[in-house]
Write a protein that holds these residues in place. Structure first.
Motif, PDB file in Angstrom:
ATOM      1  N   ASP A   1      13.258  -3.360 -28.355  1.00  0.00           N
ATOM      2  CA  ASP A   1      13.605  -2.726 -27.077  1.00  0.00           C
ATOM      3  C   ASP A   1      15.047  -2.201 -27.045  1.00  0.00           C
ATOM      4  O   ASP A   1      15.460  -1.585 -26.061  1.00  0.00           O
ATOM      5  CB  ASP A   1      13.391  -3.707 -25.908  1.00  0.00           C
TER       6      ASP A   1
ATOM      7  N   ASN B   1      10.770  -8.048 -17.958  1.00  0.00           N
ATOM      8  CA  ASN B   1       9.653  -8.639 -18.698  1.00  0.00           C
ATOM      9  C   ASN B   1       9.476 -10.124 -18.400  1.00  0.00           C
ATOM     10  O   ASN B   1       8.368 -10.641 -18.512  1.00  0.00           O
ATOM     11  CB  ASN B   1       9.813  -8.392 -20.205  1.00  0.00           C
TER      12      ASN B   1
ATOM     13  N   ARG C   1      12.623   2.840 -23.052  1.00  0.00           N
ATOM     14  CA  ARG C   1      13.838   2.639 -23.853  1.00  0.00           C
ATOM     15  C   ARG C   1      14.302   3.950 -24.492  1.00  0.00           C
ATOM     16  O   ARG C   1      15.488   4.155 -24.715  1.00  0.00           O
ATOM     17  CB  ARG C   1      13.608   1.568 -24.916  1.00  0.00           C
TER      18      ARG C   1
ATOM     19  N   THR D   1       3.340 -12.168 -31.027  1.00  0.00           N
ATOM     20  CA  THR D   1       3.092 -11.321 -29.859  1.00  0.00           C
ATOM     21  C   THR D   1       3.645 -11.993 -28.603  1.00  0.00           C
ATOM     22  O   THR D   1       3.319 -13.151 -28.325  1.00  0.00           O
ATOM     23  CB  THR D   1       1.594 -10.966 -29.685  1.00  0.00           C
ATOM     24  N   VAL D   2       4.465 -11.271 -27.865  1.00  0.00           N
ATOM     25  CA  VAL D   2       5.148 -11.847 -26.709  1.00  0.00           C
ATOM     26  C   VAL D   2       4.152 -12.094 -25.573  1.00  0.00           C
ATOM     27  O   VAL D   2       3.942 -13.231 -25.144  1.00  0.00           O
ATOM     28  CB  VAL D   2       6.303 -10.931 -26.232  1.00  0.00           C
ATOM     29  N   THR D   3       3.497 -11.035 -25.097  1.00  0.00           N
ATOM     30  CA  THR D   3       2.578 -11.247 -23.972  1.00  0.00           C
ATOM     31  C   THR D   3       1.338 -12.034 -24.412  1.00  0.00           C
ATOM     32  O   THR D   3       0.734 -12.739 -23.609  1.00  0.00           O
ATOM     33  CB  THR D   3       2.157  -9.919 -23.310  1.00  0.00           C
TER      34      THR D   3
ATOM     35  N   ARG E   1      -0.976  -0.776 -29.773  1.00  0.00           N
ATOM     36  CA  ARG E   1      -0.840  -1.970 -28.939  1.00  0.00           C
ATOM     37  C   ARG E   1      -2.175  -2.587 -28.502  1.00  0.00           C
ATOM     38  O   ARG E   1      -2.477  -2.657 -27.304  1.00  0.00           O
ATOM     39  CB  ARG E   1       0.043  -1.674 -27.716  1.00  0.00           C
ATOM     40  N   PRO E   2      -2.975  -3.042 -29.463  1.00  0.00           N
ATOM     41  CA  PRO E   2      -4.227  -3.707 -29.084  1.00  0.00           C
ATOM     42  C   PRO E   2      -3.954  -5.071 -28.445  1.00  0.00           C
ATOM     43  O   PRO E   2      -2.828  -5.576 -28.524  1.00  0.00           O
ATOM     44  CB  PRO E   2      -4.945  -3.887 -30.432  1.00  0.00           C
ATOM     45  N   ILE E   3      -4.987  -5.672 -27.844  1.00  0.00           N
ATOM     46  CA  ILE E   3      -4.824  -7.034 -27.296  1.00  0.00           C
ATOM     47  C   ILE E   3      -5.794  -8.001 -27.985  1.00  0.00           C
ATOM     48  O   ILE E   3      -6.182  -9.022 -27.430  1.00  0.00           O
ATOM     49  CB  ILE E   3      -5.001  -7.084 -25.753  1.00  0.00           C
ATOM     50  N   ASN E   4      -6.174  -7.639 -29.235  1.00  0.00           N
ATOM     51  CA  ASN E   4      -7.139  -8.468 -29.957  1.00  0.00           C
ATOM     52  C   ASN E   4      -6.684  -9.921 -30.104  1.00  0.00           C
ATOM     53  O   ASN E   4      -7.498 -10.842 -30.037  1.00  0.00           O
ATOM     54  CB  ASN E   4      -7.429  -7.852 -31.341  1.00  0.00           C
ATOM     55  N   LEU E   5      -5.376 -10.144 -30.253  1.00  0.00           N
ATOM     56  CA  LEU E   5      -4.908 -11.521 -30.457  1.00  0.00           C
ATOM     57  C   LEU E   5      -4.991 -12.336 -29.159  1.00  0.00           C
ATOM     58  O   LEU E   5      -5.230 -13.540 -29.192  1.00  0.00           O
ATOM     59  CB  LEU E   5      -3.476 -11.521 -31.006  1.00  0.00           C
TER      60      LEU E   5
ATOM     61  N   ILE F   1       8.235  -3.430 -35.362  1.00  0.00           N
ATOM     62  CA  ILE F   1       7.328  -4.033 -34.378  1.00  0.00           C
ATOM     63  C   ILE F   1       6.254  -3.036 -33.947  1.00  0.00           C
ATOM     64  O   ILE F   1       5.071  -3.354 -33.936  1.00  0.00           O
ATOM     65  CB  ILE F   1       8.111  -4.524 -33.126  1.00  0.00           C
TER      66      ILE F   1
HETATM   67  N1  EPU Z   1      -0.215  -6.815 -31.394  1.00  0.00           N
HETATM   68  C1  EPU Z   1      -1.476  -6.773 -31.922  1.00  0.00           C
HETATM   69  N2  EPU Z   1      -2.490  -7.415 -31.250  1.00  0.00           N
HETATM   70  C2  EPU Z   1      -2.262  -8.107 -30.095  1.00  0.00           C
HETATM   71  C3  EPU Z   1      -0.961  -8.133 -29.561  1.00  0.00           C
HETATM   72  C4  EPU Z   1       0.050  -7.474 -30.234  1.00  0.00           C
HETATM   73  O1  EPU Z   1      -1.716  -6.162 -32.964  1.00  0.00           O
HETATM   74  O2  EPU Z   1      -3.214  -8.660 -29.535  1.00  0.00           O
HETATM   75  C5  EPU Z   1       0.877  -6.109 -32.087  1.00  0.00           C
HETATM   76  C6  EPU Z   1       1.448  -4.939 -31.265  1.00  0.00           C
HETATM   77  O3  EPU Z   1       0.677  -3.776 -31.398  1.00  0.00           O
HETATM   78  C7  EPU Z   1       2.844  -4.818 -31.831  1.00  0.00           C
HETATM   79  C8  EPU Z   1       3.213  -6.275 -32.140  1.00  0.00           C
HETATM   80  O4  EPU Z   1       1.980  -6.987 -32.217  1.00  0.00           O
HETATM   81  O5  EPU Z   1       2.802  -4.071 -33.011  1.00  0.00           O
HETATM   82  C9  EPU Z   1       4.109  -6.958 -31.143  1.00  0.00           C
HETATM   83  O6  EPU Z   1       3.682  -6.663 -29.831  1.00  0.00           O
HETATM   84  P1  EPU Z   1       3.824  -7.684 -28.610  1.00  0.00           P
HETATM   85  O7  EPU Z   1       2.466  -8.179 -28.282  1.00  0.00           O
HETATM   86  O8  EPU Z   1       4.875  -8.693 -28.909  1.00  0.00           O
HETATM   87  O9  EPU Z   1       4.320  -6.728 -27.463  1.00  0.00           O
HETATM   88  P2  EPU Z   1       3.967  -6.891 -25.925  1.00  0.00           P
HETATM   89  O10 EPU Z   1       3.834  -8.333 -25.643  1.00  0.00           O
HETATM   90  O11 EPU Z   1       2.857  -5.979 -25.569  1.00  0.00           O
HETATM   91  C10 EPU Z   1       6.409  -7.191 -25.026  1.00  0.00           C
HETATM   92  C11 EPU Z   1       7.306  -6.457 -24.069  1.00  0.00           C
HETATM   93  C12 EPU Z   1       7.730  -5.127 -24.696  1.00  0.00           C
HETATM   94  C13 EPU Z   1       8.451  -5.434 -26.013  1.00  0.00           C
HETATM   95  C14 EPU Z   1       7.548  -6.259 -26.936  1.00  0.00           C
HETATM   96  C15 EPU Z   1       8.213  -6.683 -28.226  1.00  0.00           C
HETATM   97  C16 EPU Z   1       6.509  -7.230 -21.923  1.00  0.00           C
HETATM   98  C17 EPU Z   1       5.839  -6.908 -20.640  1.00  0.00           C
HETATM   99  N3  EPU Z   1       6.600  -6.239 -22.812  1.00  0.00           N
HETATM  100  O12 EPU Z   1       5.281  -6.339 -25.235  1.00  0.00           O
HETATM  101  O13 EPU Z   1       8.642  -4.511 -23.785  1.00  0.00           O
HETATM  102  O14 EPU Z   1       8.801  -4.223 -26.658  1.00  0.00           O
HETATM  103  O15 EPU Z   1       7.097  -7.443 -26.252  1.00  0.00           O
HETATM  104  O16 EPU Z   1       9.336  -7.432 -27.969  1.00  0.00           O
HETATM  105  O17 EPU Z   1       6.993  -8.330 -22.086  1.00  0.00           O
HETATM  106  C18 EPU Z   1       9.785  -2.693 -22.785  1.00  0.00           C
HETATM  107  O18 EPU Z   1      10.263  -3.497 -21.967  1.00  0.00           O
HETATM  108  O19 EPU Z   1      10.208  -1.513 -22.896  1.00  0.00           O
HETATM  109  C19 EPU Z   1       8.699  -3.133 -23.673  1.00  0.00           C
HETATM  110  C20 EPU Z   1       7.898  -2.273 -24.310  1.00  0.00           C
END
Ligand code: EPU
Length: 417
Positions: A303, A23, A369, A161-163, A120-124, A325
């Motif tokens: 994870d 990641n 995972r 949100t990480v990404t 997993r939306p990307i609204n944020l 999460i």
């Molecule tokens: N969320 C929203 N809106 C957004 C973004 C996130 O509602 O715009 C919600 C998600 O639906 C979730 C929460 O916020 O319920 C947290 O999600 P996050 O955005 O942090 O997850 P991510 O960035 O999509 C990364 C990792 C994941 C890891 C999560 C949490 C990468 C490429 N992926 O995902 O890794 O589980 O953070 O730590 O960095 C994995 O490696 O198996 C994996 C899934």
């Protein structure tokens, strides 16, 4: 399709080296788009997701050479689109949005659909970009982003949100003025990305805390960086020691990234000795059932939830595991039950009653995972476990069967048609 075959029941002994973090590497690779020219990344793992990101960058015009290290030349980007075919296989593709908007002021990125672990939306990500002055439209399943100029802004995330944090940190590096990301993710992968962007000339401070401040600069230049060790891979091998009652030295990791994981595993009866970049992990054979909730970093990572559940299947009592999460990250439960586990689901929690032993069976999983948890359960189960659909494992665990064989596991890959 390939499968892994495991003959369980052997305690693991020896050394396991940790690969570079998937990641972290994915975010760093996306970041190479911000500064045109040759970038060099070291310690990039050989994984399917990494190859997918290479394909995406190549689709856009980058040239990637992955030998001992990965060189990415982003000097000639001619296509500002992340197509559906690539995004649907890997959601992390959306991380090209921020860098493209920063450098080219426009991008067209397929909206990722649902996924095996939640909506997993990307609204944020999109709301934050709008706050930086980017116009966002949805067109035939694509996010179309356009901006004349990017202006710094205060962006409070409704949810960690990480990404999302990574995308906006990248976009803000070339915005005019100061951007403040509040309630930002504190994960080590975010810190690594900030360090890399700083090497390119970005002005960033506060990474690793929940407030990151970015002062926009006019231009960034290509840079080199070494990918941090994969804390989730390391944690998975710590559990492998615990679940088999073995003794493993997990080397080349960053123990400080694993505090929450080691803390919980200690409560579950394991012992650890940390020395520099390695952790000696010992499983006593006695697994205590304890409760767990997942949190953003520095809490216990989602994870590692599935792997921890595999361990709790053999605990001495009842464990309550709560996933905070993702709303649907329990795909491993039914498969673990096929191996003899006693687990009841109750909304976002799983009640795991420890059993005396697991028994091998064919299983399969629909996410990375979850697949890792089945491998761990298979290592402890009596008899043969076949883990099918291991392309999920190949997305995130480099040479898992080789690393486990080297420490005494009976595990091999059978090639399918
Ligand atoms: N969320 C929203 N809106 C957004 C973004 C996130 O509602 O715009 C919600 C998600 O639906 C979730 C929460 O916020 O319920 C947290 O999600 P996050 O955005 O942090 O997850 P991510 O960035 O999509 C990364 C990792 C994941 C890891 C999560 C949490 C990468 C490429 N992926 O995902 O890794 O589980 O953070 O730590 O960095 C994995 O490696 O198996 C994996 C899934």
């Amino acid at each position: 399709m390939d499968k892994l075959v495991i003959e369980g029941g052997l305690p693991l002994e020896g050394e396991v080296p940790v690969s570079g973090a998937k990641n972290a590497a994915l975010a760093l690779m996306a970041a190479t788009l911000i500064a045109g020219g040759k970038h060099r990344l070291d310690h990039v793992p050989r994984l399917r997701d990494i190859r997918t990101m290479e394909l995406l960058l190549e689709h856009m015009g980058a040239v990637c050479h992955h030998n001992d290290h990965l060189v990415i030349d982003t000097g000639n980007i001619h296509c500002l689109e992340a197509p559906y075919d690539l995004v649907k296989t890997m959601r992390a593709s959306v991380m090209v949005l921020g860098p493209m908007v920063a450098r080219f002021r426009r991008a067209r990125v397929s909206l990722p659909g649902g996924c095996a672990i939640g909506a997993r939306p990307i609204n944020l990500h999109l709301k934050g970009l709008e706050q930086l002055g980017v116009g966002i439209e949805l067109d035939h399943g694509y996010v179309v982003a356009k901006a004349d100029r990017l202006r710094g802004a205060v962006i409070p995330f409704d949810q960690v949100t990480v990404t999302g944090t990574e995308n906006l940190m990248m976009a803000a590096t070339l915005a005019e003025g100061v951007t403040v990301l509040r309630n930002a993710a504190r994960e080590p992968e975010v810190v690594a990305l900030a360090e890399y962007l700083r090497r390119m000339g970005a002005q960033i401070r506060g990474e690793g805390t929940s407030e990151i401040v970015i002062e926009g600069v006019k231009e960034l230049v290509p840079a080199s960086f070494r990918v941090i060790p994969d804390r989730i891979e390391a944690g998975t091998y710590l559990v492998a020691a615990g679940i088999t009652g073995g003794n493993l030295k997990v080397t080349g990791c960053r123990p400080e990234h694993l505090d929450a994981v080691m803390g919980k595993l200690e409560l579950a009866g394991m012992t650890f000795q940390v020395s520099g970049d390695s952790i000696q992990a010992t499983g006593t054979g006695q697994i205590r059932s304890i409760n767990l909730k997942t949190w953003p970093f520095p809490g216990f990572p989602t994870d590692m939830q599935a792997q921890f559940m595999a361990l709790m299947c053999l605990g001495n009592g009842v464990s309550l595991i709560t996933e905070q999460i993702f709303e649907n990250r329990f795909m491993h439960v039914l498969e673990l039950k096929r191996l003899g586990a006693d687990i009841e689901l109750d909304g976002r929690s799983a009640v795991v009653k420890g059993v005396r032993g697991l028994s091998g069976a064919p299983v399969m999983a629909t996410d990375l995972r979850a697949s890792a948890s089945l491998v761990l359960a298979g290592l402890a189960a009596e008899g043969i476990t076949e883990v099918n659909r291991i392309y999920h494992l190949d997305r995130g665990y480099e040479a898992i069967e080789k690393k486990l064989s080297a420490v005494g596991a009976r595990i091999w890959r059978e090639r399918g048609v």
